[in-house]
Motif scaffolding. Sequence first.
Motif, PDB file in Angstrom:
ATOM      1  N   LEU A  43       0.966  -1.345   0.027  1.00 15.82           N
ATOM      2  CA  LEU A  43       0.179   0.134   0.029  1.00 15.82           C
ATOM      3  C   LEU A  43       0.875   1.360   0.036  1.00 15.82           C
ATOM      4  O   LEU A  43       0.743   2.237  -0.780  1.00 15.82           O
ATOM      5  CB  LEU A  43      -0.839   0.078   1.315  1.00 15.82           C
ATOM      6  N   SER A  44       1.965   1.267   0.966  1.00 13.85           N
ATOM      7  CA  SER A  44       2.954   2.229   0.774  1.00 13.85           C
ATOM      8  C   SER A  44       3.420   2.537  -0.611  1.00 13.85           C
ATOM      9  O   SER A  44       3.726   3.653  -0.926  1.00 13.85           O
ATOM     10  CB  SER A  44       3.724   2.236   1.957  1.00 13.85           C
ATOM     11  N   LEU A  45       4.037   1.461  -1.234  1.00 13.67           N
ATOM     12  CA  LEU A  45       4.703   1.374  -2.321  1.00 13.67           C
ATOM     13  C   LEU A  45       3.649   1.892  -3.468  1.00 13.67           C
ATOM     14  O   LEU A  45       4.328   2.808  -4.456  1.00 13.67           O
ATOM     15  CB  LEU A  45       5.038  -0.199  -2.748  1.00 13.67           C
ATOM     16  N   MET A  46       2.464   1.517  -3.437  1.00 10.89           N
ATOM     17  CA  MET A  46       1.456   2.153  -4.323  1.00 10.89           C
ATOM     18  C   MET A  46       0.993   3.580  -4.249  1.00 10.89           C
ATOM     19  O   MET A  46       0.811   4.207  -5.129  1.00 10.89           O
ATOM     20  CB  MET A  46       0.168   1.157  -4.419  1.00 10.89           C
ATOM     21  N   GLU A  47       1.234   4.053  -2.890  1.00  9.51           N
ATOM     22  CA  GLU A  47       0.894   5.591  -2.918  1.00  9.51           C
ATOM     23  C   GLU A  47       2.201   6.244  -3.414  1.00  9.51           C
ATOM     24  O   GLU A  47       1.913   7.305  -4.082  1.00  9.51           O
ATOM     25  CB  GLU A  47       1.077   5.670  -1.185  1.00  9.51           C
ATOM     26  N   LEU A  48       3.330   5.642  -3.476  1.00  6.15           N
ATOM     27  CA  LEU A  48       4.420   6.557  -3.952  1.00  6.15           C
ATOM     28  C   LEU A  48       4.146   6.380  -5.650  1.00  6.15           C
ATOM     29  O   LEU A  48       4.366   7.276  -6.508  1.00  6.15           O
ATOM     30  CB  LEU A  48       5.774   5.689  -3.760  1.00  6.15           C
ATOM     31  N   ILE A  49       3.804   5.432  -6.184  1.00  8.24           N
ATOM     32  CA  ILE A  49       3.502   5.159  -7.505  1.00  8.24           C
ATOM     33  C   ILE A  49       2.425   5.774  -8.045  1.00  8.24           C
ATOM     34  O   ILE A  49       2.803   6.558  -9.230  1.00  8.24           O
ATOM     35  CB  ILE A  49       3.356   3.544  -7.855  1.00  8.24           C
ATOM     36  N   VAL A  50       1.388   5.901  -7.536  1.00  8.46           N
ATOM     37  CA  VAL A  50       0.094   6.687  -7.834  1.00  8.46           C
ATOM     38  C   VAL A  50       0.507   8.137  -7.761  1.00  8.46           C
ATOM     39  O   VAL A  50      -0.012   8.942  -8.598  1.00  8.46           O
ATOM     40  CB  VAL A  50      -1.166   6.071  -7.189  1.00  8.46           C
ATOM     41  N   GLY A  51       1.135   8.505  -6.458  1.00  5.68           N
ATOM     42  CA  GLY A  51       1.427   9.993  -6.420  1.00  5.68           C
ATOM     43  C   GLY A  51       0.374  10.750  -5.848  1.00  5.68           C
ATOM     44  O   GLY A  51      -0.904  10.125  -5.687  1.00  5.68           O
ATOM     45  N   GLY A  52       0.369  11.971  -5.847  1.00  5.66           N
ATOM     46  CA  GLY A  52      -0.615  12.855  -5.357  1.00  5.66           C
ATOM     47  C   GLY A  52      -0.543  13.222  -3.899  1.00  5.66           C
ATOM     48  O   GLY A  52      -0.316  12.212  -3.147  1.00  5.66           O
ATOM     49  N   ASN A 139      22.097   5.433  -8.297  1.00  8.24           N
ATOM     50  CA  ASN A 139      21.978   5.293  -9.720  1.00  8.24           C
ATOM     51  C   ASN A 139      20.608   5.003 -10.422  1.00  8.24           C
ATOM     52  O   ASN A 139      20.464   4.810 -11.620  1.00  8.24           O
ATOM     53  CB  ASN A 139      23.101   4.485 -10.469  1.00  8.24           C
ATOM     54  N   LEU A 140      19.585   4.865  -9.405  1.00 10.78           N
ATOM     55  CA  LEU A 140      18.190   4.676  -9.892  1.00 10.78           C
ATOM     56  C   LEU A 140      17.704   5.848 -10.643  1.00 10.78           C
ATOM     57  O   LEU A 140      16.463   5.422 -11.375  1.00 10.78           O
ATOM     58  CB  LEU A 140      17.538   4.319  -8.554  1.00 10.78           C
ATOM     59  N   GLY A 141      18.071   6.974 -10.443  1.00 13.40           N
ATOM     60  CA  GLY A 141      17.457   8.010 -11.055  1.00 13.40           C
ATOM     61  C   GLY A 141      16.312   8.487 -10.337  1.00 13.40           C
ATOM     62  O   GLY A 141      15.559   7.822  -9.358  1.00 13.40           O
ATOM     63  N   LYS A 142      15.736   9.830 -10.571  1.00 15.57           N
ATOM     64  CA  LYS A 142      14.837  10.630  -9.745  1.00 15.57           C
ATOM     65  C   LYS A 142      13.548   9.875  -9.639  1.00 15.57           C
ATOM     66  O   LYS A 142      12.889   9.852  -8.582  1.00 15.57           O
ATOM     67  CB  LYS A 142      14.563  11.863 -10.236  1.00 15.57           C
ATOM     68  N   GLN A 143      13.055   9.069 -10.804  1.00 12.51           N
ATOM     69  CA  GLN A 143      11.610   8.373 -10.828  1.00 12.51           C
ATOM     70  C   GLN A 143      11.588   7.239 -10.018  1.00 12.51           C
ATOM     71  O   GLN A 143      10.573   6.909  -9.715  1.00 12.51           O
ATOM     72  CB  GLN A 143      11.330   8.352 -12.250  1.00 12.51           C
ATOM     73  N   LEU A 144      12.871   6.742  -9.685  1.00 12.01           N
ATOM     74  CA  LEU A 144      12.887   5.177  -9.153  1.00 12.01           C
ATOM     75  C   LEU A 144      13.519   5.414  -7.719  1.00 12.01           C
ATOM     76  O   LEU A 144      13.312   4.350  -7.037  1.00 12.01           O
ATOM     77  CB  LEU A 144      13.710   4.221  -9.834  1.00 12.01           C
ATOM     78  N   LYS A 145      14.193   6.708  -7.352  1.00 16.68           N
ATOM     79  CA  LYS A 145      15.033   6.551  -6.089  1.00 16.68           C
ATOM     80  C   LYS A 145      13.908   6.334  -5.010  1.00 16.68           C
ATOM     81  O   LYS A 145      14.282   5.624  -3.793  1.00 16.68           O
ATOM     82  CB  LYS A 145      15.787   7.824  -5.765  1.00 16.68           C
ATOM     83  N   LYS A 146      12.793   6.907  -4.762  1.00 14.44           N
ATOM     84  CA  LYS A 146      12.031   6.667  -3.626  1.00 14.44           C
ATOM     85  C   LYS A 146      11.520   5.235  -3.317  1.00 14.44           C
ATOM     86  O   LYS A 146      11.392   4.910  -2.376  1.00 14.44           O
ATOM     87  CB  LYS A 146      10.705   7.973  -3.744  1.00 14.44           C
ATOM     88  N   ILE A 147      11.272   4.840  -4.515  1.00 16.74           N
ATOM     89  CA  ILE A 147      10.675   3.534  -4.545  1.00 16.74           C
ATOM     90  C   ILE A 147      11.762   2.618  -4.192  1.00 16.74           C
ATOM     91  O   ILE A 147      11.587   1.498  -3.178  1.00 16.74           O
ATOM     92  CB  ILE A 147      10.042   2.957  -5.944  1.00 16.74           C
ATOM     93  N   GLY A 148      12.966   2.883  -4.638  1.00 16.01           N
ATOM     94  CA  GLY A 148      13.982   2.059  -4.298  1.00 16.01           C
ATOM     95  C   GLY A 148      14.493   2.033  -2.802  1.00 16.01           C
ATOM     96  O   GLY A 148      14.887   1.126  -2.042  1.00 16.01           O
TER      97      GLY A 148
END
Length: 301
Positions: A43-52, A139-148
């Motif tokens: 659920l926490s991961l999906m919150e990051l993915i969906v955003g807002g 090296n994950l980049g901005k889009q993936l770093k939070k998820i990483g």
Amino acid sequence: MRRLGGQVIDISPTSNQYVNPMDLNLNYSEDDNPLSLKSDFILSLMELIVGGKAGLEPIEKTVIDRCVHMVYRDYLQDPRPEKMPVLGDLHQLLCQQPEPEAQRLATALEIYVTGSLNVFNHRTNVKINSRIVCYIIKNLGKQLKKIGMQVVQDQVWGRVSENRDAHKSTRLYIDEMHLLLRDEQTAAYTVEIWKRFRKWGGIPTGITQNVKDLLSSAEIENIFENSDFIYMLNQAAGDRQILAKQLNISPRQLSYVTNSGPGEGLLFFGNVIIPFVDHFPKDTELYQLLTTRPEDLTKEV
């Protein structure tokens, strides 16, 4: 790291090392259902993915939780590594749900499954076989770093669970700690993990030079309340004032982190504040391994 017999796990779009965010450790918790804790993580991961700013809607949370229970059904009946689900399996189940919200979730997840950000849509192919392990996500980049960040914390939690069963403590060192507390979703999960680590024999340590960013988080009080030891070195003027207010430091004590030299500062242990001087000997192999000072590195070369 390698000099100490450690293991480096590099997670990036160009790496062939993979960590599966869907990994489920059946020893995840002795107090709660492992699947419930895993659902909370997803659920926490999906919150990051969906955003807002609003996060997930109640219906979306219900749909995700339903799919999480479904996606692990086969694995729980026969817990073999090859049956461990991946994000693609969760995505497929979301596509099959009748609610419009499920389609929104599936669309948001698609780029992480079949799109250009599919780093985490693989089964874990690294084995932890060293006492010291370093996860690199720079090296994950901005889009993936939070998820990483979130995925690595969950992986470490699995290790803490295993070590507790073996009656071992686990030490966790988080560099650039302020990055975890910058966003509401990662901050909330970090605090939860921080509390859980301590309960399960984990010893977490956060490291940062950006004190102002760290203390601007609404969750920092929860971190401090669950920390017995704080090690402070020289601080900038603005940071000193924030710390003095947050940690109740007297002006005299504050002088020890004002224009102080290397290895000088304040120790907080429980209710005690102690100034210290620690001039680490430079003529040692350990110093050469640890130093990041350009002049020292030049001499070594």
